[in-house]
Write a protein that holds these residues in place. Sequence first.
Motif, PDB file in Angstrom:
ATOM      1  N   ALA A  53      13.544  19.175  37.172  1.00 44.54           N
ATOM      2  CA  ALA A  53      13.003  18.219  38.095  1.00 44.54           C
ATOM      3  C   ALA A  53      11.476  17.842  38.064  1.00 44.54           C
ATOM      4  O   ALA A  53      10.916  16.757  38.116  1.00 44.54           O
ATOM      5  N   THR A  54      10.670  19.191  38.128  1.00 49.69           N
ATOM      6  CA  THR A  54       9.134  18.928  38.115  1.00 49.69           C
ATOM      7  C   THR A  54       8.790  18.517  37.003  1.00 49.69           C
ATOM      8  O   THR A  54       7.926  17.490  36.799  1.00 49.69           O
ATOM      9  N   ARG A 111       9.172  14.756  36.823  1.00 50.25           N
ATOM     10  CA  ARG A 111       8.419  13.878  37.793  1.00 50.25           C
ATOM     11  C   ARG A 111       7.078  13.957  37.014  1.00 50.25           C
ATOM     12  O   ARG A 111       6.239  12.912  37.040  1.00 50.25           O
ATOM     13  N   ARG A 112       6.686  14.968  36.356  1.00 53.29           N
ATOM     14  CA  ARG A 112       5.279  14.959  35.353  1.00 53.29           C
ATOM     15  C   ARG A 112       5.373  14.017  34.422  1.00 53.29           C
ATOM     16  O   ARG A 112       4.296  13.328  34.180  1.00 53.29           O
ATOM     17  N   GLY A 150       5.178  10.593  35.670  1.00 52.15           N
ATOM     18  CA  GLY A 150       3.756  10.237  36.290  1.00 52.15           C
ATOM     19  C   GLY A 150       2.842  10.076  34.747  1.00 52.15           C
ATOM     20  O   GLY A 150       1.935   9.019  34.920  1.00 52.15           O
TER      21      GLY A 150
END
Length: 87
Positions: free
Chosen positions: A65-66, A69-70, A73
């Motif tokens: 998930a991280t 998200r990165r 972005g």
Amino acid sequence: MNAGQQHLLDLYRAAQRGEAAPPAPGTHTVRTAREIQQWHRFRAVVTAPADRLPSRIRRAVRSAATLLRREAGATGARDGAPARVGS
């Protein structure tokens, strides 16, 4: 050659050499299965909670998930439009 034939051959060789006869196939199967089960139970007790399967799965999901998200972005999703992942 199946296990029974191999066992007969081993019996013959042991008799020729004057050695003790080997155990028949399947003699220790139940004992071995119990020892394996006992080993798994032991490992479940002594394994650190962070190394157990549910914790490893949670860590993997969090890191995925991280990473998503990165990537979102970095692809310019800052203007409010949803990022297209995997395209």
